[in-house]
Design an enzyme around this catalytic site. Structure first.
Site, mmCIF file in Angstrom:
data_model
loop_
_atom_site.group_PDB
_atom_site.id
_atom_site.type_symbol
_atom_site.label_atom_id
_atom_site.label_comp_id
_atom_site.label_asym_id
_atom_site.label_seq_id
_atom_site.Cartn_x
_atom_site.Cartn_y
_atom_site.Cartn_z
ATOM 1 N N PRO A 238 0.721 -0.988 -0.035
ATOM 2 C CA PRO A 238 -0.075 0.057 0.085
ATOM 3 C C PRO A 238 0.934 1.126 -0.141
ATOM 4 O O PRO A 238 2.050 0.936 0.377
ATOM 5 C CB PRO A 238 -0.808 -0.200 1.216
ATOM 6 C CG PRO A 238 -0.418 -1.394 1.698
ATOM 7 C CD PRO A 238 0.599 -2.010 1.290
ATOM 8 N N PRO A 239 0.347 2.244 -0.391
ATOM 9 C CA PRO A 239 1.119 3.717 -0.610
ATOM 10 C C PRO A 239 1.649 3.795 0.934
ATOM 11 O O PRO A 239 0.888 3.703 1.816
ATOM 12 C CB PRO A 239 -0.012 4.600 -0.992
ATOM 13 C CG PRO A 239 -1.269 4.100 -1.562
ATOM 14 C CD PRO A 239 -1.087 2.460 -0.916
ATOM 15 N N GLY A 240 2.823 4.465 0.887
ATOM 16 C CA GLY A 240 3.537 4.973 2.299
ATOM 17 C C GLY A 240 4.110 3.902 3.091
ATOM 18 O O GLY A 240 4.464 4.167 4.095
ATOM 19 N N GLY A 242 6.683 2.340 2.444
ATOM 20 C CA GLY A 242 8.142 2.363 2.686
ATOM 21 C C GLY A 242 8.825 1.630 1.565
ATOM 22 O O GLY A 242 10.146 1.200 1.453
ATOM 23 N N LYS A 243 8.127 1.649 0.205
ATOM 24 C CA LYS A 243 8.767 0.899 -0.980
ATOM 25 C C LYS A 243 9.953 1.679 -1.420
ATOM 26 O O LYS A 243 11.127 1.065 -1.695
ATOM 27 C CB LYS A 243 7.695 0.662 -1.946
ATOM 28 C CG LYS A 243 6.373 0.081 -1.557
ATOM 29 C CD LYS A 243 5.243 -0.471 -2.673
ATOM 30 C CE LYS A 243 4.657 0.924 -2.976
ATOM 31 N NZ LYS A 243 3.839 1.569 -1.992
ATOM 32 N N HIS A 460 -27.551 15.122 14.214
ATOM 33 C CA HIS A 460 -27.121 14.474 13.160
ATOM 34 C C HIS A 460 -26.079 13.507 13.922
ATOM 35 O O HIS A 460 -25.888 12.443 13.750
ATOM 36 C CB HIS A 460 -26.677 15.220 12.213
ATOM 37 C CG HIS A 460 -25.844 14.426 10.841
ATOM 38 N ND1 HIS A 460 -26.554 14.515 9.698
ATOM 39 C CD2 HIS A 460 -24.869 13.768 11.009
ATOM 40 C CE1 HIS A 460 -26.060 13.576 8.943
ATOM 41 N NE2 HIS A 460 -24.635 13.204 9.503
ATOM 42 N N GLU A 461 -25.020 14.168 14.464
ATOM 43 C CA GLU A 461 -23.748 13.141 15.125
ATOM 44 C C GLU A 461 -24.513 12.259 16.233
ATOM 45 O O GLU A 461 -23.926 10.920 16.154
ATOM 46 C CB GLU A 461 -22.666 14.185 15.458
ATOM 47 C CG GLU A 461 -21.855 14.930 14.444
ATOM 48 C CD GLU A 461 -21.659 14.121 13.310
ATOM 49 O OE1 GLU A 461 -21.233 13.022 13.564
ATOM 50 O OE2 GLU A 461 -21.619 14.827 12.274
ATOM 51 N N ASP A 535 -22.537 11.085 3.908
ATOM 52 C CA ASP A 535 -23.230 9.887 4.218
ATOM 53 C C ASP A 535 -24.000 9.187 3.057
ATOM 54 O O ASP A 535 -23.689 8.111 2.857
ATOM 55 C CB ASP A 535 -24.318 9.965 5.286
ATOM 56 C CG ASP A 535 -23.438 10.836 6.621
ATOM 57 O OD1 ASP A 535 -22.435 10.495 6.615
ATOM 58 O OD2 ASP A 535 -24.434 11.299 7.428
HETATM 59 P P1 ADP Z 1 5.901 4.402 -0.768
HETATM 60 O O1 ADP Z 1 6.989 4.354 -1.969
HETATM 61 O O2 ADP Z 1 5.617 2.865 -0.342
HETATM 62 O O3 ADP Z 1 4.715 5.095 -1.131
HETATM 63 P P2 ADP Z 1 8.030 5.757 0.623
HETATM 64 O O4 ADP Z 1 8.874 4.757 0.867
HETATM 65 O O5 ADP Z 1 7.811 6.991 -0.089
HETATM 66 O O6 ADP Z 1 6.509 4.954 0.427
HETATM 67 O O7 ADP Z 1 7.658 6.141 2.299
HETATM 68 C C1 ADP Z 1 7.491 7.652 2.655
HETATM 69 C C2 ADP Z 1 7.970 8.010 3.657
HETATM 70 O O8 ADP Z 1 7.426 7.329 4.931
HETATM 71 C C3 ADP Z 1 9.476 7.493 3.732
HETATM 72 O O9 ADP Z 1 10.291 8.549 3.357
HETATM 73 C C4 ADP Z 1 9.793 7.454 5.378
HETATM 74 O O10 ADP Z 1 10.094 8.674 6.095
HETATM 75 C C5 ADP Z 1 8.293 6.847 5.975
HETATM 76 N N1 ADP Z 1 8.268 5.422 6.132
HETATM 77 C C6 ADP Z 1 7.610 4.507 5.561
HETATM 78 N N2 ADP Z 1 7.934 3.182 5.979
HETATM 79 C C7 ADP Z 1 9.014 3.392 6.861
HETATM 80 C C8 ADP Z 1 9.643 2.421 7.526
HETATM 81 N N3 ADP Z 1 9.460 1.095 7.567
HETATM 82 N N4 ADP Z 1 10.581 3.015 8.411
HETATM 83 C C9 ADP Z 1 10.914 4.339 8.548
HETATM 84 N N5 ADP Z 1 10.307 5.355 7.863
HETATM 85 C C10 ADP Z 1 9.176 4.777 6.907
HETATM 86 ZN ZN ZN Z 2 -23.451 12.116 8.922
#
Ligand code: ADP
Ligand code: ZN
Length: 653
Positions: A238-240, A242-243, A460-461, A535
């Protein structure tokens, strides 16, 4: 925080060419300046503009005119008699100044001659000066009219091309560089400084990737025994998660040149460049072997080919992909180039990419669990100035479902909040605020909400909260708030159980909860508001999913029109008949109506609690779990302790 900021942007070579280009740039400006100044000077020595009436009443009447020349039938130049030039009414002319002295334009030669004749009679002149007719080509203006636009176009071109280049990272001052790959290179001069220490968690992935580093450092150890070194490794997650970070760590640890390019950069702007960019990239990488090529977002080119009736032409992507496959097949096993690729959509990748001999190693990254989150916090808290109470473990506990990038973001956000408040160090409240902000958007304290609106929002909430409390399968409610955040006027925080599969009743309960906001407005005020837009959007989508995808509807039976291949997404065809489409629409409406009624019934039964919660919300804006339990009593449910890998989300607003 972001790794990307730490690197230098452009490779050395391109910044050199950039500079030389910058140095040449002033020439264009100087040239333009000379042009304009020249024109100005020429103009100021030329004849003075005048008008017919001045000409008639001052020059003709006093018989000052020596000669009249009509140029190109449109412009009249007037030569004054030598002895008259110096008169005060002709300022700016010195004795002996050669004409023409004055000029004006005429509509046509005939009208000019007529006026001249009339003037002769009006002014009682014995004779009028002779009139000569000539044709002149205004070389200067013509040339200017041709050259200037060209100069401007060329200047713009020269100016824009390097910008395009820079944006792709080629820095290509050379306008003919489009076919070049534009990969960012990190090598001896420009090293990736990321090490495995900075990559927290994901031990299994790290182990696997460390082996790649070994291959690059000591290939002999493996080839000695006849082993083939893998050519391609694909990192999926998934995004973020650390790929990119992982790939950079490989480069940093192996200390080999690292070419970094995003899949989308192959197929931007111009048709036909993708394939040549791939070729160029591999050529460069081989020259620098051992080296690493890292292709981020490979799904941009590696998407499955030959999807049905798609409107967009995919030729470009296909030829790029084919070239990539050809390159990977082409280079011998032990050339010392390893291709890393990252994607969050492995499911849509072309099978051909994943075949042995290409990207045959797959590394899967997941969202970090509690222990891993703690480790990631450890990495990102290190450079911060913290108060003593900060505890990575507690923070990890509060951030289920967050990715590594989210965590990096929280740490930075908390630091920013603390700095804004002028604190000396970052405390736990800053972190809580940062987490809330990342989950639900910024608090919008300036939003003006009238008391009546506030009451509607509170009910509502409270409606969402009440219904979720009494439904067996609804998510665990953490807090309710009517502080506006971003677009939302109020929100309820849930700690949903992360299920791998959802049962029909779980999805139904979510649906009912989502409808409960509007149901509460309806029940209490007898009128509904636009506040339920979000909603309803969610409800509608979910209802369609339940009926058309999951086969939760009796009339639809166990059929699903989910399309994992993406074939129908790009075409307008539907995989079912019109009759089925009607049935789906009807069943969706029925499902929504039924659950709306259900929500209303529950609210009617618990009207007292609903009112209590709404009042409390109006009073203090945020109601936490303890207060909720005081109103509703403890929720007696079977297994409501969430697993720690579930994501804290704001499901309903
Ligand atoms: P992706 O390429 O999977 O979308 P990124 O490698 O660009 O994600 O990760 C973005 C940032 O999140 C990294 O620069 C780092 O700061 C942080 N991060 C993500 N995973 C880790 C991890 N396992 N350990 C430390 N930092 C991480
Ligand atoms: Zn609502």
């Amino acid at each position: 925080m972001n790794e990307k900021n730490k690197e230098k942007k452009a490779p050395k070579k391109s910044s050199d060419t950039d500079n030389s280009f910058r140095r040449k740039m002033p020439w264009v400006y100087v040239l333009l300046l000379v042009f304009f100044v020249g024109q100005f000077v020429l103009n100021s020595f030329g004849p003075t503009e005048t008008t017919w009436s001045t000409f008639e009443e001052e020059m003709l009447a006093n018989e000052d005119v020596a000669k009249i020349v009509v140029i190109n039938k449109e412009e009249v130049e007037i030569y004054l008699k030598e002895d008259k030039i110096t008169e005060v009414k002709y300022p700016g002319w010195k004795t002996g100044a050669r004409g023409p002295h004055y000029t004006f334009t005429i509509g046509s030669v005939e009208s000019f001659e007529n006026r001249l004749q009339a003037a002769k009679e009006n002014q009682n002149l014995s004779q009028i000066p002779e009139v000569k007719y000539t044709n002149q080509t205004a070389w200067f203006t013509t040339i200017l009219a041709w050259i200037l636009p060209m100069v401007i176009i060329v200047a713009i071109w020269l100016y824009l091309i390097p910008m395009v280049g820079r944006s792709r990272g080629t820095g290509g001052a050379n306008p003919f560089d489009f076919g070049k790959s534009g990969a960012k290179l990190m090598d001896k001069h420009n090293k990736s400084k990321v090490t495995f220490d900075e990559v927290a968690g994901m031990e299994a992935a790290k182990l696997e990737i460390k082996e790649i580093v070994e291959f690059l450092k000591t290939p002999d150890k493996y080839t000695r025994l006849g082993a083939k070194i893998p050519k391609g490794v694909i990192i999926v997650g998934p995004p973020g998660t650390g790929k990119t970070l992982l790939a950079k760590a490989v480069a940093g640890e192996a200390q080999v040149p690292f070419f970094h390019i995003s899949g989308s950069e192959f197929v931007e702007m111009f048709v036909g460049v993708g394939a040549s960019r791939v070729r160029d990239l591999f050529k460069k990488a081989k020259l620098k072997a051992p080296s690493i090529i890292f292709i981020d977002e490979i799904d941009a080119i590696g998407r499955a080919r030959g999807n049905a009736a798609s409107f967009r032409s995919n030729d470009e992507r296909e030829s790029t992909l084919n070239q990539l496959l050809a390159e990977m097949d082409g280079f011998g096993t032990n050339t010392g180039v390893i291709v890393l690729a990252a994607t969050n959509r492995a499911d849509i990748l072309d099978r051909a990419l994943l075949r042995p001999g290409r990207f045959d190693r797959h590394i899967y990254l997941e969202l970090p669990d509690l222990v891993e989150r703690k480790a990631i916090f450890g990495v990102h808290l290190k450079p911060l100035k913290l108060s003593n109470e900060i505890d990575a473990e507690r923070l990890a506990g509060q951030t289920p479902g967050f990715s590594g990038a989210d965590i990096a973001n929280i740490c930075n956000e908390a630091a920013l909040i603390a700095a804004r408040k002028g604190q000396d160090n970052i405390d736990m409240r800053n972190f809580s605020e940062a987490i809330d902000r990342i989950v639900a958007g910024l608090e919008n304290k300036n939003k003006i909400v009238s008391p009546k609106e506030k009451e509607v929002i509170a009910y509502h909430e409270a409606g969402h909260a009440t219904v979720s409390w009494f439904l067996e399968h609804a998510d665990q409610l953490l807090k309710v708030s009517i502080v506006p955040r971003g677009k939302a006027l109020g929100s309820a925080w849930y700690l949903p159980e992360e299920h791998s599969i959802f049962t029909k009743s779980q999805m139904t309960d979510r649906l009912t909860t989502a409808l409960a906001g509007r149901a509460a407005e309806d029940l209490i005020f007898g009128e509904v508001s636009s506040g339920a837009l979000d909603d309803l959007e969610k409800v509608t989508k979910q209802a369609y999913t339940m009926i058309a995808f999951y086969g939760f509807n009796e009339k639809m039976g166990n059929t699903s029109f989910y399309d994992s291949t993406g074939m129908y997404a790009e075409s307008l065809q539907k995989p079912y008949s019109d009759a089925t489409a009607e049935l789906i629409d009807e069943e969706v409406r029925k499902l929504v109506e039924k659950n709306y009624a259900r929500a209303k019934t529950i609210l009617a039964q618990h009207r007292k609690e609903l009112k209590k919660l709404a009042d409390l919300l109006m009073e203090q804006e945020v109601v936490e779990k303890a207060d909720l339990e005081a109103i509703f009593g403890k929720r007696k449910l079977k297994n409501q302790e969430p697993r720690n890998d579930t994501k804290l989300t704001k499901l309903i607003s």
